[in-house]
Design an enzyme around this catalytic site. Sequence first.
Site, PDB file in Angstrom:
ATOM      1  N   ASN A 107       0.849  -1.191   0.000  1.00 26.27           N
ATOM      2  CA  ASN A 107       0.000   0.000   0.000  1.00 26.27           C
ATOM      3  C   ASN A 107       0.885   1.242   0.000  1.00 26.27           C
ATOM      4  O   ASN A 107       1.979   1.225   0.582  1.00 26.27           O
ATOM      5  CB  ASN A 107      -0.870   0.011   1.264  1.00 26.27           C
ATOM      6  CG  ASN A 107      -1.743   1.252   1.350  1.00 26.27           C
ATOM      7  OD1 ASN A 107      -2.390   1.644   0.379  1.00 26.27           O
ATOM      8  ND2 ASN A 107      -1.783   1.892   2.523  1.00 26.27           N
ATOM      9  N   HIS A 109       1.003   5.157   1.288  1.00 24.00           N
ATOM     10  CA  HIS A 109       0.345   6.086   2.213  1.00 24.00           C
ATOM     11  C   HIS A 109       1.053   7.442   2.104  1.00 24.00           C
ATOM     12  O   HIS A 109       2.292   7.498   2.179  1.00 24.00           O
ATOM     13  CB  HIS A 109       0.434   5.548   3.645  1.00 24.00           C
ATOM     14  CG  HIS A 109      -0.353   6.365   4.609  1.00 24.00           C
ATOM     15  ND1 HIS A 109      -1.729   6.277   4.701  1.00 24.00           N
ATOM     16  CD2 HIS A 109       0.021   7.318   5.498  1.00 24.00           C
ATOM     17  CE1 HIS A 109      -2.157   7.134   5.616  1.00 24.00           C
ATOM     18  NE2 HIS A 109      -1.119   7.770   6.112  1.00 24.00           N
ATOM     19  N   ASP A 150      -2.513   0.493   7.922  1.00 29.55           N
ATOM     20  CA  ASP A 150      -1.254   1.264   7.821  1.00 29.55           C
ATOM     21  C   ASP A 150      -0.174   0.830   8.811  1.00 29.55           C
ATOM     22  O   ASP A 150       0.695   1.625   9.159  1.00 29.55           O
ATOM     23  CB  ASP A 150      -1.531   2.770   8.010  1.00 29.55           C
ATOM     24  CG  ASP A 150      -2.487   3.323   6.971  1.00 29.55           C
ATOM     25  OD1 ASP A 150      -2.448   2.840   5.829  1.00 29.55           O
ATOM     26  OD2 ASP A 150      -3.275   4.232   7.302  1.00 29.55           O
TER      27      ASP A 150
HETATM   28  C1  GAR Z   1      -2.540   9.047  -3.233  1.00 29.80           C
HETATM   29  O1  GAR Z   1      -2.114  10.264  -2.683  1.00 29.80           O
HETATM   30  C2  GAR Z   1      -2.365   7.927  -2.218  1.00 29.80           C
HETATM   31  O2  GAR Z   1      -1.224   8.047  -1.428  1.00 29.80           O
HETATM   32  C3  GAR Z   1      -3.607   8.109  -1.387  1.00 29.80           C
HETATM   33  O3  GAR Z   1      -4.612   8.359  -2.339  1.00 29.80           O
HETATM   34  C4  GAR Z   1      -4.044   9.070  -3.443  1.00 29.80           C
HETATM   35  C5  GAR Z   1      -4.450   8.385  -4.730  1.00 29.80           C
HETATM   36  O4  GAR Z   1      -4.045   9.148  -5.832  1.00 29.80           O
HETATM   37  N1  GAR Z   1      -3.872   6.937  -0.597  1.00 29.80           N
HETATM   38  C6  GAR Z   1      -4.311   6.986   0.664  1.00 29.80           C
HETATM   39  O5  GAR Z   1      -4.560   8.017   1.242  1.00 29.80           O
HETATM   40  C7  GAR Z   1      -4.503   5.627   1.324  1.00 29.80           C
HETATM   41  N2  GAR Z   1      -4.488   5.747   2.743  1.00 29.80           N
HETATM   42  P1  GAR Z   1      -3.978   8.533  -7.283  1.00 29.80           P
HETATM   43  O6  GAR Z   1      -5.365   7.933  -7.579  1.00 29.80           O
HETATM   44  O7  GAR Z   1      -3.702   9.693  -8.163  1.00 29.80           O
HETATM   45  O8  GAR Z   1      -2.895   7.486  -7.336  1.00 29.80           O
END
Ligand code: GAR
Length: 198
Positions: A107, A109, A150
């Site tokens: 994952n 984060h 996490d």
């Molecule tokens: C990213 O910033 C990722 O780190 C976050 O969602 C976004 C997805 O962006 N994930 C979380 O917050 C999970 N806890 P993307 O669709 O452009 O890759």
Amino acid sequence: MIQLGFMASGRGSNVHAILSECLDGTIDARGGVIISNHADAGVHLVADDFDVPSVHIARDQFSTGDAFAAKLHSTFVENNVDLILLAGYMRKVPPMLIRAWQGKMLNIHPALLPKHGGKGMYGLKVHEAVLNCGDSETGVTIHFVDEEYDRGPILFQHGGVMVEKSDTPETLAEKVLKVEHLAYTKAVSRWIERYSGK
Ligand code: GAR
């Protein structure tokens, strides 16, 4: 060469970055399948751009959590996936799937875990927490997925994103996202070297 499976809920910029690196040979892998819990997520368009199959699979299509988990699992297996990457997947991953893919599910984060993680900490909420805490630096963490939100072992972390007084959750998200794209590709290469046996 290993095959990657993705779970994503949104626009899929991390999926885009990783598939680009696969195409140009920076990562020794190729896209196997992309699963999204939203039928209209931008990540399906990313899938089309890279000619990778994408499927809409959501919990509410199934009467039980086990049936949902079984469908996710069989979709990855049928597409010969070696490693699952969560890339902005905003729903709980079924524990059955996590157990079946232990050591083979990562994952990303958008903060420096173990700070600012846990249930409910995703997207802009993470950056709000960084600002509220008065942290001077933030970054990104790629970790193995286990049954606690996490908390799985960290595979790759990249700090050095400085928090300025003028930052808002949105500007911080933008700065961190640039680092995410570089960091996730490095983490995948690290996983291949250390754990794929290929
Ligand atoms: C990213 O910033 C990722 O780190 C976050 O969602 C976004 C997805 O962006 N994930 C979380 O917050 C999970 N806890 P993307 O669709 O452009 O890759």
